[in-house]
Design a protein around this motif. Structure first.
Motif, mmCIF file in Angstrom:
data_model
loop_
_atom_site.group_PDB
_atom_site.id
_atom_site.type_symbol
_atom_site.label_atom_id
_atom_site.label_comp_id
_atom_site.label_asym_id
_atom_site.label_seq_id
_atom_site.Cartn_x
_atom_site.Cartn_y
_atom_site.Cartn_z
ATOM 1 N N PHE A 113 116.578 21.178 10.220
ATOM 2 C CA PHE A 113 115.645 20.502 9.344
ATOM 3 C C PHE A 113 115.886 20.925 7.890
ATOM 4 O O PHE A 113 115.864 20.097 6.977
ATOM 5 N N GLY A 114 116.153 22.210 7.682
ATOM 6 C CA GLY A 114 116.425 22.712 6.345
ATOM 7 C C GLY A 114 117.721 22.176 5.764
ATOM 8 O O GLY A 114 117.779 21.809 4.584
ATOM 9 N N ILE A 115 118.761 22.102 6.568
ATOM 10 C CA ILE A 115 120.045 21.560 6.103
ATOM 11 C C ILE A 115 119.879 20.098 5.724
ATOM 12 O O ILE A 115 120.370 19.655 4.675
ATOM 13 N N ALA A 116 119.195 19.349 6.556
ATOM 14 C CA ALA A 116 118.955 17.930 6.258
ATOM 15 C C ALA A 116 118.183 17.780 4.950
ATOM 16 O O ALA A 116 118.483 16.902 4.136
ATOM 17 N N TYR A 117 117.206 18.628 4.730
ATOM 18 C CA TYR A 117 116.418 18.588 3.493
ATOM 19 C C TYR A 117 117.306 18.864 2.280
ATOM 20 O O TYR A 117 117.239 18.148 1.276
ATOM 21 N N LEU A 118 118.145 19.882 2.355
ATOM 22 C CA LEU A 118 119.025 20.214 1.242
ATOM 23 C C LEU A 118 119.989 19.072 0.937
ATOM 24 O O LEU A 118 120.253 18.777 -0.233
ATOM 25 N N GLU A 119 120.516 18.454 1.966
ATOM 26 C CA GLU A 119 121.437 17.329 1.752
ATOM 27 C C GLU A 119 120.721 16.135 1.140
ATOM 28 O O GLU A 119 121.322 15.348 0.412
ATOM 29 N N MET B 57 103.038 28.643 16.155
ATOM 30 C CA MET B 57 103.268 29.275 14.867
ATOM 31 C C MET B 57 104.596 30.032 14.893
ATOM 32 O O MET B 57 104.943 30.671 15.863
ATOM 33 N N VAL B 58 105.311 29.967 13.817
ATOM 34 C CA VAL B 58 106.611 30.617 13.695
ATOM 35 C C VAL B 58 106.423 32.002 13.094
ATOM 36 O O VAL B 58 105.691 32.174 12.129
ATOM 37 N N ASP B 59 107.080 32.991 13.700
ATOM 38 C CA ASP B 59 106.993 34.316 13.085
ATOM 39 C C ASP B 59 107.903 34.362 11.860
ATOM 40 O O ASP B 59 108.800 33.545 11.702
ATOM 41 N N ASP B 60 107.650 35.317 10.992
ATOM 42 C CA ASP B 60 108.389 35.405 9.738
ATOM 43 C C ASP B 60 109.878 35.647 9.945
ATOM 44 O O ASP B 60 110.695 35.166 9.169
ATOM 45 N N GLY B 61 110.244 36.379 10.999
ATOM 46 C CA GLY B 61 111.659 36.633 11.276
ATOM 47 C C GLY B 61 112.406 35.355 11.632
ATOM 48 O O GLY B 61 113.533 35.139 11.172
ATOM 49 N N ARG C 120 106.716 24.856 9.086
ATOM 50 C CA ARG C 120 106.804 25.813 10.186
ATOM 51 C C ARG C 120 105.739 25.617 11.249
ATOM 52 O O ARG C 120 106.012 25.802 12.432
ATOM 53 N N GLU C 121 104.562 25.230 10.883
ATOM 54 C CA GLU C 121 103.516 25.017 11.880
ATOM 55 C C GLU C 121 103.868 23.841 12.791
ATOM 56 O O GLU C 121 103.660 23.885 13.990
ATOM 57 N N ALA C 122 104.407 22.797 12.221
ATOM 58 C CA ALA C 122 104.727 21.591 12.993
ATOM 59 C C ALA C 122 105.961 21.773 13.868
ATOM 60 O O ALA C 122 106.093 21.118 14.897
ATOM 61 N N ARG C 123 106.866 22.661 13.476
ATOM 62 C CA ARG C 123 108.148 22.800 14.170
ATOM 63 C C ARG C 123 108.145 23.839 15.275
ATOM 64 O O ARG C 123 109.072 23.907 16.055
ATOM 65 N N GLY C 124 107.165 24.709 15.312
ATOM 66 C CA GLY C 124 107.134 25.711 16.365
ATOM 67 C C GLY C 124 108.071 26.870 16.107
ATOM 68 O O GLY C 124 108.427 27.154 14.974
ATOM 69 N N ASP C 125 108.492 27.533 17.186
ATOM 70 C CA ASP C 125 109.255 28.767 17.088
ATOM 71 C C ASP C 125 110.738 28.556 17.377
ATOM 72 O O ASP C 125 111.386 29.403 17.957
ATOM 73 N N ASP C 126 111.280 27.430 16.982
ATOM 74 C CA ASP C 126 112.670 27.105 17.265
ATOM 75 C C ASP C 126 113.491 27.243 15.982
ATOM 76 O O ASP C 126 113.481 26.356 15.125
ATOM 77 N N ALA C 127 114.199 28.361 15.855
ATOM 78 C CA ALA C 127 114.984 28.625 14.647
ATOM 79 C C ALA C 127 116.072 27.585 14.442
ATOM 80 O O ALA C 127 116.334 27.181 13.305
ATOM 81 N N ALA C 128 116.700 27.131 15.516
ATOM 82 C CA ALA C 128 117.765 26.131 15.392
ATOM 83 C C ALA C 128 117.217 24.818 14.841
ATOM 84 O O ALA C 128 117.852 24.180 13.987
ATOM 85 N N MET D 141 115.288 33.681 9.300
ATOM 86 C CA MET D 141 116.609 33.406 9.850
ATOM 87 C C MET D 141 116.988 31.938 9.626
ATOM 88 O O MET D 141 118.121 31.626 9.262
ATOM 89 N N ALA D 142 116.053 31.034 9.833
ATOM 90 C CA ALA D 142 116.318 29.606 9.636
ATOM 91 C C ALA D 142 116.650 29.314 8.173
ATOM 92 O O ALA D 142 117.591 28.565 7.877
ATOM 93 N N ILE D 143 115.905 29.908 7.259
ATOM 94 C CA ILE D 143 116.156 29.710 5.830
ATOM 95 C C ILE D 143 117.529 30.249 5.453
ATOM 96 O O ILE D 143 118.322 29.560 4.799
#
Length: 69
Positions: free
Chosen positions: A56-62, A1-5, A43-51, A9-11
């Motif tokens: 993943f977020g940049i790819a989604y936006l593009e 699980m990813v913490d909110d911080g 976030r559940e599937a990706r774990g605690d890796d902000a990078a 930060m990723a967003i």
């Protein structure tokens, strides 16, 4: 699980990178909300890796079509 911080930060980083590459996008653009929803759903599937979440977020936006927003 990813913490909110880590998720916040990723967003924020993904949004900043996207806006740097697309200067015509306003800070209050609706794509920001879509990005947040998308990464919250991943976030559940990706774990605690902000990078990884950021990339993943940049790819989604593009991927988003212009008329989606």
């Amino acid at each position: 699980m990813v913490d909110d911080g880590t998720l916040r930060m990723a967003i924020d980083t993904a949004w900043s990178v996207y806006r740097t590459r697309h200067r015509e996008v306003d800070a209050a653009d609706s794509r920001r909300c879509l990005l947040e929803r998308h990464l919250h759903g991943r976030r559940e599937a990706r774990g605690d890796d902000a990078a990884e979440l950021t990339a993943f977020g940049i790819a989604y936006l593009e991927w988003l079509p212009e008329d989606e927003c």
